[in-house]
Design an enzyme around this catalytic site. Sequence first.
Site, PDB file in Angstrom:
ATOM      1  N   LYS A 150       0.870  -1.176   0.000  1.00 35.25           N
ATOM      2  CA  LYS A 150       0.000   0.000   0.000  1.00 35.25           C
ATOM      3  C   LYS A 150       0.908   1.227   0.000  1.00 35.25           C
ATOM      4  O   LYS A 150       1.227   1.798   1.037  1.00 35.25           O
ATOM      5  CB  LYS A 150      -0.943  -0.028   1.212  1.00 35.25           C
ATOM      6  N   GLU A 183      -8.787  -4.242  -9.913  1.00 40.74           N
ATOM      7  CA  GLU A 183      -9.446  -3.514  -8.821  1.00 40.74           C
ATOM      8  C   GLU A 183      -9.872  -2.133  -9.288  1.00 40.74           C
ATOM      9  O   GLU A 183      -9.674  -1.763 -10.442  1.00 40.74           O
ATOM     10  CB  GLU A 183      -8.529  -3.446  -7.603  1.00 40.74           C
TER      11      GLU A 183
HETATM   12  C1  LIG Z   1      -6.402   0.421   0.323  1.00 42.08           C
HETATM   13  C2  LIG Z   1      -6.640  -0.124  -1.017  1.00 42.08           C
HETATM   14  C3  LIG Z   1      -7.677  -1.046  -1.260  1.00 42.08           C
HETATM   15  C4  LIG Z   1      -8.715  -1.431  -0.234  1.00 42.08           C
HETATM   16  O1  LIG Z   1      -8.184  -2.018   0.911  1.00 42.08           O
HETATM   17  P1  LIG Z   1      -8.943  -1.944   2.315  1.00 42.08           P
HETATM   18  O2  LIG Z   1      -7.996  -2.615   3.245  1.00 42.08           O
HETATM   19  O3  LIG Z   1     -10.223  -2.644   2.181  1.00 42.08           O
HETATM   20  O4  LIG Z   1      -9.124  -0.497   2.630  1.00 42.08           O
HETATM   21  C5  LIG Z   1      -7.771  -1.574  -2.539  1.00 42.08           C
HETATM   22  N1  LIG Z   1      -6.925  -1.209  -3.513  1.00 42.08           N
HETATM   23  C6  LIG Z   1      -5.928  -0.312  -3.316  1.00 42.08           C
HETATM   24  C7  LIG Z   1      -5.026   0.051  -4.439  1.00 42.08           C
HETATM   25  C8  LIG Z   1      -5.752   0.252  -2.060  1.00 42.08           C
HETATM   26  O5  LIG Z   1      -4.775   1.142  -1.872  1.00 42.08           O
END
Ligand SMILES: *Cc1c(COP(=O)(O)O)cnc(C)c1O
Length: 291
Positions: A150, A183
């Site tokens: 992340k 996603e």
């Molecule tokens: C944070 C994020 C998510 C969603 O993750 P959660 O843990 O459910 O908040 C999905 N894709 C990306 C690229 C992210 O940065």
Amino acid sequence: MTVVYVNGEFLPKEEAKVSVFDHGFLYGDGVFEGIRAYAGRIFRLEEHIDRLYDSAKAIWLDIPISKKEMMEVCAETCRRNQLKDAYIRLVVSRGVGDLGLDPRNCKKTTIVCIADQIALYPEEFYKKGLKAATAATRKNYGEVLPPQVKTCNYLPNIMAKIESVVAGAQECFCMSREGYLTEGSGDNVFLVKKGVVKTPHPATGILIGVTRNAIIELAKKLGYPVEETFLTRYDVYTADEAFVTGTAAEMVAVVEVDGRKIGDGKPGPVTEKLREEFRKLVLSEGYPIYK
Ligand SMILES: *Cc1c(COP(=O)(O)O)cnc(C)c1O
């Protein structure tokens, strides 16, 4: 008055600042978490913190405080702002260095924690659902940056988001190089077809969302078959239902993609059921902010 945690201090919002020489600012060199608290408890905090430390490790970034301390930073930031329901943004960046890239010149990791209240979309979208557009931008280039990290390097996500804005939609669906659904801009995607709940397999190149994990758990508990699989745009267009999940967005139906109505163009029954159960779940557990 909003106070922000910056490197061990709680400062008024106006004074909460990071140097222009911080590599987080200069290069997007850092990692982050978005976390939510509901009714005084922080949802799946440990899972978020584990992911943060894994993200940091993957980019060779040392976090100088323990996971336990980091969890308390989140809770204390909520306490200082007297929040029970909050969106918590935790950012860990490489810190202040020189203008070169070498991370060894950044001697001290920057840690920032902000707690605030946000809803990602106006209320009507949670009721009626979103429009999404497939983005041409491929953001999950795993051979460059592992999609599980992340990272603060969010420009590919923003490029994809811009495409959805230009297309008059609220969210984008990003595909892998091979053409599989991955996603959204900052959230995970689910489809429902003939009662089966489907979501892109981690191998397509996704960030493994905490919300995604919770939804998979709930769907299984409710008796829906769940498939982590390889999905194409055809699967999206012909799905009965679609929705996105993420800490910031929570759970929102997607009712139109690239001009095709999904199902009957309204949030579907499985989506609604899962959303209801998700509401119950977030209120039933979590790390207590106020002991
Ligand atoms: C944070 C994020 C998510 C969603 O993750 P959660 O843990 O459910 O908040 C999905 N894709 C990306 C690229 C992210 O940065």
